[in-house]
Design a protein around this motif. Structure first.
Motif, PDB file in Angstrom:
ATOM      1  N   TRP A  57      -6.489  23.549 -11.181  1.00 14.76           N
ATOM      2  CA  TRP A  57      -7.714  22.734 -11.108  1.00 14.76           C
ATOM      3  C   TRP A  57      -7.877  22.141  -9.716  1.00 14.76           C
ATOM      4  CZ3 TRP A  57      -7.574  17.339 -10.338  1.00 14.76           C
ATOM      5  CH2 TRP A  57      -8.831  16.717 -10.363  1.00 14.76           C
ATOM      6  N   TRP A  58      -6.783  21.681  -9.104  1.00 16.28           N
ATOM      7  CA  TRP A  58      -6.857  21.096  -7.768  1.00 16.28           C
ATOM      8  C   TRP A  58      -7.218  22.153  -6.727  1.00 16.28           C
ATOM      9  CZ3 TRP A  58      -4.096  21.521  -3.115  1.00 16.28           C
ATOM     10  CH2 TRP A  58      -4.326  20.483  -2.189  1.00 16.28           C
ATOM     11  N   LEU A  59      -6.675  23.366  -6.855  1.00 19.79           N
ATOM     12  CA  LEU A  59      -7.003  24.432  -5.907  1.00 19.79           C
ATOM     13  C   LEU A  59      -8.478  24.809  -5.969  1.00 19.79           C
ATOM     14  CD1 LEU A  59      -3.942  26.871  -6.255  1.00 19.79           C
ATOM     15  CD2 LEU A  59      -4.468  25.371  -4.324  1.00 19.79           C
ATOM     16  N   ARG A  60      -9.085  24.675  -7.144  1.00 14.49           N
ATOM     17  CA  ARG A  60     -10.483  25.070  -7.323  1.00 14.49           C
ATOM     18  C   ARG A  60     -11.440  23.880  -7.267  1.00 14.49           C
ATOM     19  NH1 ARG A  60     -11.782  27.419 -12.358  1.00 14.49           N
ATOM     20  NH2 ARG A  60     -13.336  28.730 -11.305  1.00 14.49           N
ATOM     21  N   ARG A  61     -10.961  22.754  -6.761  1.00 13.59           N
ATOM     22  CA  ARG A  61     -11.765  21.529  -6.794  1.00 13.59           C
ATOM     23  C   ARG A  61     -13.023  21.636  -5.942  1.00 13.59           C
ATOM     24  NH1 ARG A  61      -7.893  21.236  -3.139  1.00 13.59           N
ATOM     25  NH2 ARG A  61      -8.194  20.110  -1.167  1.00 13.59           N
ATOM     26  N   GLY A  62     -13.051  22.552  -4.975  1.00 13.73           N
ATOM     27  CA  GLY A  62     -14.223  22.680  -4.124  1.00 13.73           C
ATOM     28  C   GLY A  62     -15.325  23.542  -4.706  1.00 13.73           C
ATOM     29  N   SER A  63     -15.117  24.101  -5.907  1.00 19.24           N
ATOM     30  CA  SER A  63     -16.137  24.948  -6.532  1.00 19.24           C
ATOM     31  C   SER A  63     -17.288  24.099  -7.069  1.00 19.24           C
ATOM     32  CB  SER A  63     -15.513  25.774  -7.661  1.00 19.24           C
ATOM     33  OG  SER A  63     -15.033  24.921  -8.679  1.00 19.24           O
ATOM     34  N   ASP A  64     -18.327  24.786  -7.499  1.00 16.71           N
ATOM     35  CA  ASP A  64     -19.520  24.097  -8.003  1.00 16.71           C
ATOM     36  C   ASP A  64     -19.445  23.812  -9.504  1.00 16.71           C
ATOM     37  OD1 ASP A  64     -20.577  24.261  -5.457  1.00 16.71           O
ATOM     38  OD2 ASP A  64     -21.496  26.227  -5.846  1.00 16.71           O
ATOM     39  N   LEU A  65     -18.269  23.976 -10.111  1.00 18.16           N
ATOM     40  CA  LEU A  65     -18.150  23.831 -11.557  1.00 18.16           C
ATOM     41  C   LEU A  65     -18.185  22.382 -12.022  1.00 18.16           C
ATOM     42  CD1 LEU A  65     -15.349  26.471 -12.211  1.00 18.16           C
ATOM     43  CD2 LEU A  65     -17.792  26.713 -12.690  1.00 18.16           C
ATOM     44  N   GLY A  66     -17.743  21.488 -11.178  1.00 14.70           N
ATOM     45  CA  GLY A  66     -17.595  20.104 -11.605  1.00 14.70           C
ATOM     46  C   GLY A  66     -16.192  19.863 -12.139  1.00 14.70           C
ATOM     47  N   VAL A  67     -15.819  18.601 -12.230  1.00 17.44           N
ATOM     48  CA  VAL A  67     -14.457  18.248 -12.623  1.00 17.44           C
ATOM     49  C   VAL A  67     -14.154  18.694 -14.047  1.00 17.44           C
ATOM     50  CG1 VAL A  67     -12.861  16.333 -13.001  1.00 17.44           C
ATOM     51  CG2 VAL A  67     -14.405  16.285 -11.037  1.00 17.44           C
ATOM     52  N   SER A  68     -15.040  18.380 -14.980  1.00 21.81           N
ATOM     53  CA  SER A  68     -14.790  18.672 -16.391  1.00 21.81           C
ATOM     54  C   SER A  68     -14.709  20.165 -16.657  1.00 21.81           C
ATOM     55  CB  SER A  68     -15.890  18.049 -17.254  1.00 21.81           C
ATOM     56  OG  SER A  68     -15.722  18.384 -18.601  1.00 21.81           O
ATOM     57  N   ARG A  69     -15.698  20.916 -16.168  1.00 20.10           N
ATOM     58  CA  ARG A  69     -15.725  22.359 -16.399  1.00 20.10           C
ATOM     59  C   ARG A  69     -14.539  23.045 -15.715  1.00 20.10           C
ATOM     60  NH1 ARG A  69     -17.592  26.161 -19.938  1.00 20.10           N
ATOM     61  NH2 ARG A  69     -17.436  28.189 -18.935  1.00 20.10           N
ATOM     62  N   GLY A  70     -14.216  22.623 -14.501  1.00 23.80           N
ATOM     63  CA  GLY A  70     -13.094  23.216 -13.788  1.00 23.80           C
ATOM     64  C   GLY A  70     -11.778  22.996 -14.506  1.00 23.80           C
ATOM     65  N   PHE A  71     -11.589  21.798 -15.052  1.00 20.01           N
ATOM     66  CA  PHE A  71     -10.353  21.508 -15.784  1.00 20.01           C
ATOM     67  C   PHE A  71     -10.291  22.312 -17.079  1.00 20.01           C
ATOM     68  CE2 PHE A  71      -7.541  19.082 -18.547  1.00 20.01           C
ATOM     69  CZ  PHE A  71      -6.454  18.892 -17.700  1.00 20.01           C
ATOM     70  N   ARG A  72     -11.427  22.427 -17.774  1.00 14.87           N
ATOM     71  CA  ARG A  72     -11.466  23.234 -19.006  1.00 14.87           C
ATOM     72  C   ARG A  72     -11.059  24.670 -18.739  1.00 14.87           C
ATOM     73  NH1 ARG A  72     -17.345  22.926 -21.216  1.00 14.87           N
ATOM     74  NH2 ARG A  72     -16.623  24.828 -22.268  1.00 14.87           N
ATOM     75  N   GLU A  73     -11.621  25.265 -17.692  1.00 15.08           N
ATOM     76  CA  GLU A  73     -11.300  26.653 -17.376  1.00 15.08           C
ATOM     77  C   GLU A  73      -9.836  26.805 -16.982  1.00 15.08           C
ATOM     78  OE1 GLU A  73     -13.846  28.468 -14.538  1.00 15.08           O
ATOM     79  OE2 GLU A  73     -15.618  28.421 -15.847  1.00 15.08           O
ATOM     80  N   ALA A  74      -9.330  25.849 -16.210  1.00 18.32           N
ATOM     81  CA  ALA A  74      -7.926  25.920 -15.797  1.00 18.32           C
ATOM     82  C   ALA A  74      -6.992  25.818 -17.000  1.00 18.32           C
ATOM     83  CB  ALA A  74      -7.619  24.812 -14.787  1.00 18.32           C
ATOM     84  N   LEU A  75      -7.246  24.843 -17.878  1.00 21.31           N
ATOM     85  CA  LEU A  75      -6.394  24.643 -19.047  1.00 21.31           C
ATOM     86  C   LEU A  75      -6.443  25.848 -19.978  1.00 21.31           C
ATOM     87  CD1 LEU A  75      -4.599  22.917 -20.850  1.00 21.31           C
ATOM     88  CD2 LEU A  75      -6.665  21.821 -21.767  1.00 21.31           C
TER      89      LEU A  75
END
Length: 400
Positions: free
Chosen positions: A196-214
């Motif tokens: 999630w931290w590596l992809r933090r610069g994407s346009d997904l947003g915090v919630s969506r990025g964490f969901r995808e990572a998990l």
């Protein structure tokens, strides 16, 4: 049923199902009828329970990996053990497997899936198979509730059924299982945060990025193969970490494929012991997982497993490359086949499904997927037994 026009393609899809791999020849499963979709997922369910019965109900009683899977000597110490004989062990494993499958299907219906999708995905999730009824896999539903149900189900399928039995009986005596489960869950949590931290610069947003990572970490660590995103195109560090987690897989005595965390922990402990011996040559040290000792025979088997995985991966990757696949596709397809996860990725991070492979390449991958499903110990025993039988037959024919 007429769903597949060629016998060899039907055989390949069957092998993919029984080996609980998601490397299907259908780019869009929606072209299949409802009955075939359910049966296709059911083949993975059958393969999962077969592998689980082999690992927990048979191999420990036949001399294979007693310390790692829990041999009959350990099981006889307590009446609450999974079983002290093969048949009761298989019955209890089958009962747990069926109850969990039904619970997952019901939870998916409550979360918003239709009955057909819920049944098919419960089959392919509990077995860590990964077949989906849609080309976009779980990303098709775009539902937080469905993803949470599947995350819990996948992490549960990747943990030991023997440990689940001990929890149910409230009699946790085998500390190595508890320690392995702790490592498994801690690594899953740390990997999720790191990706999630590596992809933090994407346009997904915090919630969506964490969901995808998990979700992706849970899917890859348990060698299930469900997708909410094509992670091959993620940050190189994230994709590399996921490939490593794919190779390791779940815990010993689980439905998941891979090397299993108990072997990785044991190997790390062995390396630490050898480093200590360099400083203290006369010291006597044992390899431990948690507070439990691992016998030297099991340590030797762990080393053999590592060599088998490296050899099989190198040979299969080389053959695929010789057939014309790019080096990235060849390596990721082989790793995915050994781990029984499913699709590989090309240089751009796009998915490489079996529909894009030649029939010769599929023939290469079929034994790799089956070997990854039953794992290397019984697979190589079977190959060795077959070679011995053929040699004996040849000698008898020569004498006659």
């Amino acid at each position: 049923t007429g769903a597949i026009g060629r016998v060899d393609d039907a055989f390949y899809e069957s092998v993919t199902g029984v080996s609980t791999s998601a490397l299907t020849i259908f780019e869009d499963p929606a072209v299949l009828s409802d009955g075939v979709l359910v049966w296709r997922a059911a083949t993975q369910w059958i393969g999962g329970i077969g592998a689980l019965a082999l690992a927990v109900g048979l191999l420990p009683f036949l001399g294979g990996s007693r310390e790692l899977a829990g041999g009959p000597q350990q099981r006889a110490r307590t009446s609450s053990a999974l079983a002290t004989r093969p048949v009761p062990a298989i019955k209890r494993v089958g009962a747990i497997y069926c109850v969990v499958t039904a619970a997952v299907a019901l939870a998916l219906v409550v979360a918003g899936m239709g009955p057909l999708d819920a049944v098919a995905h419960s089959f392919s999730t509990v077995s860590t198979g990964g077949f989906s009824t849609h080309a976009e896999s779980i990303g098709y539903f775009d539902s937080i509730a469905i993803e949470l149900v599947l995350i819990v189900a996948m992490l549960g399928a990747g943990s030991s059924v023997a440990f689940a039995w001990m929890l149910w009986r409230r009699d946790i005596r085998e500390t190595r299982r508890a320690f392995e489960l702790q490592v498994y869950l801690i690594v899953a949590a740390l990997a999720t945060v790191w990706i999630w931290w590596l992809r933090r610069g994407s346009d997904l947003g915090v919630s969506r990025g964490f969901r995808e990572a998990l979700f992706t970490v849970a899917s890859v660590m348990t060698t299930t193969g469900h997708r909410v995103s094509d992670w091959g195109s993620w940050h190189p560090g994230a994709a590399t970490l996921l490939l490593v987690l794919l190779v390791v897989g779940g815990t010993a005595g689980s439905v998941a494929g891979g090397l299993r965390w108990i072997r990785v922990i044991g190997l790390a402990q062995f390396i630490w012991r050898e480093l200590q011996r360099q400083l203290h040559p006369r010291s006597i040290r044992t390899v431990k997982v948690g507070r439990s000792n691992i016998s030297e025979a099991s340590v030797d088997r762990m080393h053999a497993q590592i060599v088998y995985v490296m050899t099989l991966g190198a040979v299969a990757s080389l053959v695929l490359a010789l057939f014309g696949e790019g080096i990235t596709e060849a390596i990721t397809l082989t790793i995915s086949a050994i781990g029984t996860t499913g699709p590989g990725f090309d240089d751009d991070g796009g998915i490489v499904s079996a529909a894009a492979l030649t029939r010769s390449e599929r023939v290469v991958l079929m034994p790799v997927m089956l070997t990854g499903r039953v794992f290397l110990y019984p697979a190589f025993v079977a190959v060795g037994a077959g070679a011995t039988a053929m040699a004996r037959s040849a000698r008898l024919l020569g004498r006659s």
